[in-house]
Each structure stands twice: as structure tokens, then as C-alpha cells.
Enzyme design. Structure first.
Site, PDB file in Angstrom:
ATOM      1  N   ALA A  57     -46.050  30.913 -38.543  1.00 22.83           N
ATOM      2  CA  ALA A  57     -46.741  29.694 -38.990  1.00 22.83           C
ATOM      3  C   ALA A  57     -45.711  28.683 -39.482  1.00 22.83           C
ATOM      4  CB  ALA A  57     -47.710  30.036 -40.119  1.00 22.83           C
ATOM      5  N   LYS A  58     -46.108  27.424 -39.502  1.00 23.79           N
ATOM      6  CA  LYS A  58     -45.242  26.379 -40.057  1.00 23.79           C
ATOM      7  C   LYS A  58     -45.820  25.976 -41.416  1.00 23.79           C
ATOM      8  CE  LYS A  58     -43.271  23.182 -37.442  1.00 23.79           C
ATOM      9  NZ  LYS A  58     -41.831  23.453 -37.394  1.00 23.79           N
TER      10      LYS A  58
END
Ligand code: PMP
Length: 304
Positions: A156-157
Site C-alpha cells: 500500500a502507499k
């Protein structure tokens, strides 16, 4: 960095100077946000956004990973990105969507904080420099390890998790290099501070698997497809530091970095110390695909 003209904030286009948030925003204190980095390219049909639905989907997956409720759909985020590029009168540039917890709670449970969405866009040239794109960059193995799945969601960012990348990047610059390569907690290669890594050995291309703790990069997937369609053999391989030292070629991929050759790791030249033939082929195919010059990959471009 060029300034944005206007920023989309929760449904409104706001002049950049007024696109501000409260000092007590939850995301500012605890990194409770998720973001994307997307590029728009100049094409014969006007500006076009590269792999927009993939980026919007990853943004929503990142939000789900950290339990941030978002009312927008992939299609709505796509539309906003197109509007922001148009409103900033960009022929090409970088788009930064951000979903974050703003005011409402300064405790660690952000549930009562408002979820806000912003999308900015501005002109941003090559992240690792024109010279880096042409001749390759110098890297070092970071003393910091890449965040582990036991503590974060590496695919994920999430904004807070980027402190790990910042530590690695700062150390690389402070010690005279252009970029860091991080090992994972097992001591195998993961990726750069904001780029995925590829290695060429005996004309076969290798890149670490997602299980090595990398971000599942959209440029990575694009380069895998471009090179394999071009007849190059590509494998996902767990790589070690020694594999890098013995490589014929190395290159980074990323939205900001595009395809950037790596000419040195830990003061050891890679191959001849110049961008190699497969790296140059990857750069060339990527540049043509993003410029709308390859019919087979036109579906990767969303016109603004
Ligand atoms: N790894 C990290 C840690 C990144 O931040 C990025 C940039 N998003 C990448 C790899 C490359 O991913 P992409 O090609 O999707 O931009």
C-alpha cells in the site's frame, strides 16, 4: 518543483495558495493517509494519463488496507484526475491524489476525523535527473531495511510508511549517492526508496517478487509486459546483494523515475558502468508507449 495552479479538494477546484488544511489534522501527526503518484504524458491526441484506472484502484486498495473509508469510486477518481490536469493546463505532468484524515480526532483512533480527498497536478521533470536517465545513477545499499509486512502493508502507499523511504533517501544523499536500495528483513533485495528494481544477467531479466516486500509497481508491471512482448525472458527472482554486484545491468522503474539506469551499487560499477542494451530497450519501449506511439498499448492511456 513547479507550483500547481489549482487543487481539487473534496469536490471543488481551489487555488493552490488556498489549498490548505488544519495544523491539527490527524494525518499530519500520525501519517493516516494514502496517496498515489501518476504521470500524464504529451501524446499526438493531447495530454493522456498513463494507466489511470490501475492507479485509482491502487489508491482505493491502499485506503482499504489502512481502514480509511472513501466514498469515491475508481471512475470518480479517474474523472477528477482528468479534470485536474485540464484545470492546470498541463500538456504533461505529475498527479498526486491524497486521501487523509483531517480534523475531528487527534487520538490514535481516527474514526471520528473527517476523511478528505485532494488531487493536485503540476509539471515535474525526471525524478532522478536528465543526467541519471541518460547515463545512470549511483546507488548504495541502505543501512535501513524496508518496512516489513509484520508492521505495515508494504503493497500500500500509506503516507506514514514513507518515513522508511525518507530515511533511506536521506542517507543515500548524505553519503554521496543518488538513491538507496533497501534490503528486506530477510536480507534480500526489495527495491529503491521510491522505485522497483530490475537486474539483467546473461540476457535474462530478473525482478524481486511482491513477497520480497516491494510495492507492486505499475511501471514495473508495464515494463514486464513491454519487454516480454518484445521477446525478453523475465523472471521474478529473490535477489541478494551479491546478485546486484554480479549483474550485467540494473535499472529502476517508477512513475516518477520512469526507467532509470543504475550504473553503480556500493561504488562497484555495474557491467560496463553505462546503461546496457536491455535497459535502453526498456527505456525506449516505455517512452514510446507513454507517448502514444505504440498502438498495442494505447489502452494504457486515458486522454484528458
Ligand atoms: N516502490 C515504492 C516504495 C514507490 O513509492 C513507488 C512509486 N509509487 C514504486 C516502487 C514504483 O511504483 P509505480 O511504478 O507504481 O509508480
Amino acid at each position: 518543483m513547479d507550483s500547481a495552479k489549482v487543487v481539487w479538494m473534496d469536490g471543488e477546484m481551489v487555488p493552490f495558495a488556498d489549498a490548505n488544511i488544519s495544523i491539527l489534522s490527524n494525518a499530519l501527526h500520525y501519517g493516516t493517509g494514502v496517496f498515489e503518484g501518476i504521470r500524464a504524458y504529451h501524446t499526438p491526441d493531447g495530454p493522456a494519463i498513463f494507466r489511470l484506472p490501475e492507479h485509482s484502484s491502487r489508491l482505493l486498495r491502499s485506503a482499504r488496507a489502512y481502514g480509511i473509508p472513501v466514498a469515491l469510486t475508481v471512475e470518480e477518481i479517474n474523472d477528477v484526475c482528468r479534470q485536474v490536469v485540464a484545470a492546470n493546463e498541463l500538456e504533461s505532468g505529475y498527479i498526486r491524489p491524497l486521501i487523509y484524515y483531517e480534523l475531528g480526532s487527534i487520538g490514535l483512533n481516527p474514526a471520528s476525523a473527517r476523511v478528505r480527498v485532494a488531487v493536485a497536478a503540476w509539471y515535474w521533470g525526471p525524478y532522478l535527473g536528465e543526467e541519471g536517465l541518460a547515463n545512470g545513477i549511483r546507488t548504495r545499499i541502505s543501512s535501513w531495511r524496508r518496512i516489513h509486512q509484520a508492521s505495515f502493508v508494504p503493497t500500500a502507499k500509506g503516507t506514514g510508511q514513507y518515513l522508511n523511504s525518507v530515511l533511506a533517501k536521506q542517507e543515500a544523499i548524505a553519503t554521496g549517492y543518488d538513491e538507496a536500495i533497501l534490503l528486506n528483513m530477510d536480507g534480500n533485495i526489495s527495491e529503491g526508496s521510491g522505485e522497483n528494481l530490475f537486474l539483467v544477467r546473461d540476457s535474462i531479466v530478473h525482478t524481486p517478487p511482491v513477497a520480497s516486500g516491494i510495492l507492486d509497481g505499475i511501471t514495473r508491471a508495464s515494463v514486464v509486459k513491454l519487454l516480454s512482448d518484445d521477446g525478453v525472458e523475465i523472471r521474478e527472482t529473490v535477489l541478494t546483494r551479491g546478485d546486484l554486484y554480479a549483474a550485467d545491468e540494473l535499472f529502476f522503474t517508477g512513475t516518477a523515475a520512469e526507467v532509470t539506469p543504475v550504473r553503480e551499487v556500493d561504488d562497484r560499477p555495474i557491467g560496463a558502468g553505462l546503461p546496457g542494451p536491455i535497459t535502453k530497450r526498456a527505456q525506449d519501449l516505455f517512452a514510446q508507449a507513454t507517448a502514444g506511439k505504440l498502438a498495442a498499448y494505447r489502452s494504457w492511456l486515458t486522454l484528458v
